[in-house]
Write an enzyme that holds these catalytic residues in place. Sequence first.
Site, short mmCIF file in Angstrom:
data_model
loop_
_atom_site.label_atom_id
_atom_site.label_comp_id
_atom_site.label_asym_id
_atom_site.label_seq_id
_atom_site.Cartn_x
_atom_site.Cartn_y
_atom_site.Cartn_z
N ARG A 137 3.09 1.99 -25.33
CA ARG A 137 4.04 2.69 -24.46
C ARG A 137 3.39 3.67 -23.48
NH1 ARG A 137 7.14 2.90 -29.33
NH2 ARG A 137 8.51 1.10 -29.36
N LYS B 155 1.22 2.24 -8.08
CA LYS B 155 1.89 0.93 -8.19
C LYS B 155 0.98 0.03 -9.01
CE LYS B 155 4.82 0.54 -4.12
NZ LYS B 155 5.07 -0.23 -2.88
N GLU C 71 -5.63 -2.85 5.78
CA GLU C 71 -4.81 -1.75 5.25
C GLU C 71 -5.18 -0.42 5.94
OE1 GLU C 71 -2.28 -2.46 3.39
OE2 GLU C 71 -2.75 -3.86 1.76
N LYS D 14 -2.00 8.12 2.62
CA LYS D 14 -1.29 7.52 1.48
C LYS D 14 -0.78 8.62 0.54
CE LYS D 14 -0.58 4.05 -1.72
NZ LYS D 14 -0.83 2.71 -2.15
N GLU E 86 9.38 4.95 -3.95
CA GLU E 86 9.79 4.13 -2.81
C GLU E 86 11.30 4.04 -2.64
OE1 GLU E 86 7.18 0.76 -1.99
OE2 GLU E 86 8.91 -0.35 -1.27
N ARG F 221 8.06 5.56 1.59
CA ARG F 221 6.94 4.79 1.03
C ARG F 221 6.98 3.32 1.46
NH1 ARG F 221 3.89 5.06 -4.86
NH2 ARG F 221 2.40 3.41 -4.33
N ASN G 152 4.37 -0.77 3.62
CA ASN G 152 4.42 -2.23 3.50
C ASN G 152 4.52 -2.92 4.85
OD1 ASN G 152 4.10 -2.91 0.78
ND2 ASN G 152 6.10 -2.07 0.33
N HIS H 114 3.70 -6.58 5.10
CA HIS H 114 3.59 -7.12 3.74
C HIS H 114 4.69 -8.13 3.42
CE1 HIS H 114 0.65 -3.98 3.35
NE2 HIS H 114 0.44 -4.20 2.06
N HIS I 95 3.26 -11.26 2.06
CA HIS I 95 3.48 -11.74 0.69
C HIS I 95 4.01 -13.18 0.71
CE1 HIS I 95 3.88 -7.42 -1.16
NE2 HIS I 95 2.63 -7.81 -1.00
N HIS J 84 -5.31 -10.94 0.18
CA HIS J 84 -4.16 -10.08 0.44
C HIS J 84 -4.27 -9.42 1.83
CE1 HIS J 84 -0.93 -7.23 -0.26
NE2 HIS J 84 -1.76 -6.24 0.02
P1 NAD Z 1 -9.76 -8.13 -5.40
O1 NAD Z 1 -9.47 -7.17 -6.45
O2 NAD Z 1 -9.50 -9.57 -5.67
O3 NAD Z 1 -11.28 -7.96 -4.95
C1 NAD Z 1 -11.80 -8.79 -3.95
C2 NAD Z 1 -13.06 -9.52 -4.39
O4 NAD Z 1 -14.17 -8.65 -4.31
C3 NAD Z 1 -13.03 -10.04 -5.82
O5 NAD Z 1 -13.70 -11.27 -5.86
C4 NAD Z 1 -13.83 -8.98 -6.57
O6 NAD Z 1 -14.40 -9.46 -7.76
C5 NAD Z 1 -14.88 -8.63 -5.56
N1 NAD Z 1 -15.45 -7.30 -5.66
C6 NAD Z 1 -14.81 -6.15 -5.96
N2 NAD Z 1 -15.63 -5.11 -5.78
C7 NAD Z 1 -16.82 -5.62 -5.39
C8 NAD Z 1 -18.06 -5.04 -5.04
N3 NAD Z 1 -18.22 -3.70 -4.98
N4 NAD Z 1 -19.07 -5.85 -4.71
C9 NAD Z 1 -18.91 -7.20 -4.70
N5 NAD Z 1 -17.76 -7.82 -4.98
C10 NAD Z 1 -16.72 -7.01 -5.33
O7 NAD Z 1 -8.96 -7.80 -4.05
P2 NAD Z 1 -8.58 -6.43 -3.33
O8 NAD Z 1 -8.53 -6.75 -1.90
O9 NAD Z 1 -9.43 -5.30 -3.78
O10 NAD Z 1 -7.12 -6.12 -3.85
C11 NAD Z 1 -6.05 -6.98 -3.58
C12 NAD Z 1 -4.96 -6.75 -4.60
O11 NAD Z 1 -4.51 -5.41 -4.50
C13 NAD Z 1 -3.77 -7.63 -4.41
O12 NAD Z 1 -3.38 -8.16 -5.64
C14 NAD Z 1 -2.71 -6.70 -3.88
O13 NAD Z 1 -1.41 -7.10 -4.23
C15 NAD Z 1 -3.10 -5.41 -4.52
N6 NAD Z 1 -2.62 -4.21 -3.82
C16 NAD Z 1 -2.00 -3.26 -4.56
C17 NAD Z 1 -1.60 -2.11 -3.95
C18 NAD Z 1 -0.98 -1.01 -4.78
O14 NAD Z 1 -0.48 -0.06 -4.21
N7 NAD Z 1 -1.06 -1.09 -6.09
C19 NAD Z 1 -1.80 -1.91 -2.59
C20 NAD Z 1 -2.44 -2.89 -1.87
C21 NAD Z 1 -2.86 -4.05 -2.50
N1 GLY Z 2 0.63 -0.44 -0.90
C1 GLY Z 2 1.97 0.02 -0.80
C2 GLY Z 2 2.28 1.19 -1.64
O1 GLY Z 2 1.46 1.68 -2.37
O2 GLY Z 2 3.38 1.65 -1.61
#
Ligand code: NAD
Ligand code: GLY
Length: 365
Positions: free
Chosen positions: A118, A140, A182, A224, A234, A238, A242, A245, A249, A262
Site C-alpha cells: 500500500r 505520474k 518535451e 514543470k 490535473e 496540468r 499534454n 500528447h 498517444h 514517446h
Molecule cells: P525509455 O525509458 O524507454 O528510455 C529510452 C531508452 O534509452 C531505453 O532503451 C533505455 O534503456 C535507454 N536509456 C536510458 N537511459 C540511458 C542512458 N543514460 N544511456 C543509454 N541508454 C539509456 O524512454 P523515455 O523517453 O525516457 O520515457 C518515455 C516514457 O516516459 C513513456 O512511457 C512515457 O509515457 C513516459 N512519460 C511519463 C511522464 C510522467 O509524467 N510520468 C511524462 C512523460 C513521459
Molecule cells: N507529462 C505530463 C504530466 O506530468 O502531467
Amino acid sequence: MQTLKVELGDRSYPIHIGEGLLDQPELLAPYIAGRSVAIVSNATVAPLYIERLTRSLAAYKVLPIVLPDGEAFKNWETLQTIFDALLTARHDRRTTIIALGGGVVGDMAGFAAACYQRGVDFIQVPTTLLSQVDSSVGGKTGINHPLGKNMVGAFYQPQAVLIDTGTLRSLPPRELSAGLAEVIKYGLICDEPFLTWLEANVDALRDIDAEAVTAAIRRSCEAKALVVNADERESGVRATLNLGHTFGHAIETQMGYGVWLHGEAVAAGTVMALEMSMRLGWISQQDRDRGIRLMQRAGLPVVPPAEMTPEHFIEHMAIDKKVIDGRLRLVLLRRIGEAVVTDDYPKEVLQATLAADYRAIVAPL
Ligand code: NAD
Ligand code: GLY
C-alpha cells in the site's frame, strides 16, 4: 549542483541537478528511512550505472531488479516481476524503491512503489533527457494497456529526484531528440523566451554541451514544478503539459508501443496541435512553422505516420484521459507561450486537422 523544489506541503521534495550525482551517497541518505533499498532498472541502463549507484548505497541492503528494456514491457507482467522480487527478498514497508532509468522504468517503479504494501518510499534517478525534464517530476506513475497509453496508474510523488546529467553521454542521439520534444513543449505552452533560447541552443543541446543541457533541464523542471505545485492531480492547468500528447498517444497505441518513441509521437502530435491552433485562427502560419522548424532541428519527426487515417486517430483519442462526459478536451495554443485546454472547437476543424497533408505542410520548411 543546482536544487529546485516541488512544493506539495509535507510531500514536498527536491530536484537535484548536476554532474556525478550518482556518486554522492549524502544526496540519497536523507530520503531512505529503512535499511533496505531496491533499485529498479533495465537491461540497458543497469550495466552502465547500477554499480556506481550501488556503491553509493553501501550502507543499505540493496536488491537490484532488472527489467527488460522497452515501452512494450511497460505492462502488468513486468510490474508483477517487481513485486515478485520484493516479496521473495522479504522487503518490508520501510523499503525504498529507487528508479534508475528512463521514463518507462520511472513510471513502472513509481507505480510499484505506490502499490507495494500500500505504498513505500521511492526516489527517481532519471537517465534520459525526457525523464530528466518531465517524467521523473510530478508523480505520474503507471503502465500501458493494449487499448491505451498510461491508462492504469496512480499519482504518487517521489521523496527526491536526482538528475545526474553525466548519464546523458551514453544516451543514443535518437533518444536525446525524443527528450527535446518535451523540452520544446515547455517553450510552446508557457515560456516564449525559452523557445527563443532553444532556437539559439538546439545544436549545443544535440551536442550535449554541459552548460546548455543543464540550463535546459533546469528551466524545464522549473516550469514543470510550478505547474505541479498549482495542480498536482490535473484538474486544470496540468493538462497543458499534454500538448501534442492526445495525438501522440494515438500514434503510439496504433503503431505498437515502442515503434515510435514517446517523444517522437509527441513531436508529430505537437505539429498537429499547432496546425489545429492555426486553423482556429489562434496562431499564425509563421507561429506554426516556427514550432515545426524547431522540432525538425531537434531531429524529430514532424509528419504523423502515413498509414494512420483520421479514423485511427478518432478511435484512440476517444479513450484519452482528457475525455470528460464524452467530450474530448484538447491542448491547443492561444498563442506561442500560452496553452489552453478546451472542448470548445468545431468538430470540422478537428476533422480537417486529422486529414491535413502534413507532408505538403512541412515540405517548404
Ligand atoms: P525509455 O525509458 O524507454 O528510455 C529510452 C531508452 O534509452 C531505453 O532503451 C533505455 O534503456 C535507454 N536509456 C536510458 N537511459 C540511458 C542512458 N543514460 N544511456 C543509454 N541508454 C539509456 O524512454 P523515455 O523517453 O525516457 O520515457 C518515455 C516514457 O516516459 C513513456 O512511457 C512515457 O509515457 C513516459 N512519460 C511519463 C511522464 C510522467 O509524467 N510520468 C511524462 C512523460 C513521459
Ligand atoms: N507529462 C505530463 C504530466 O506530468 O502531467
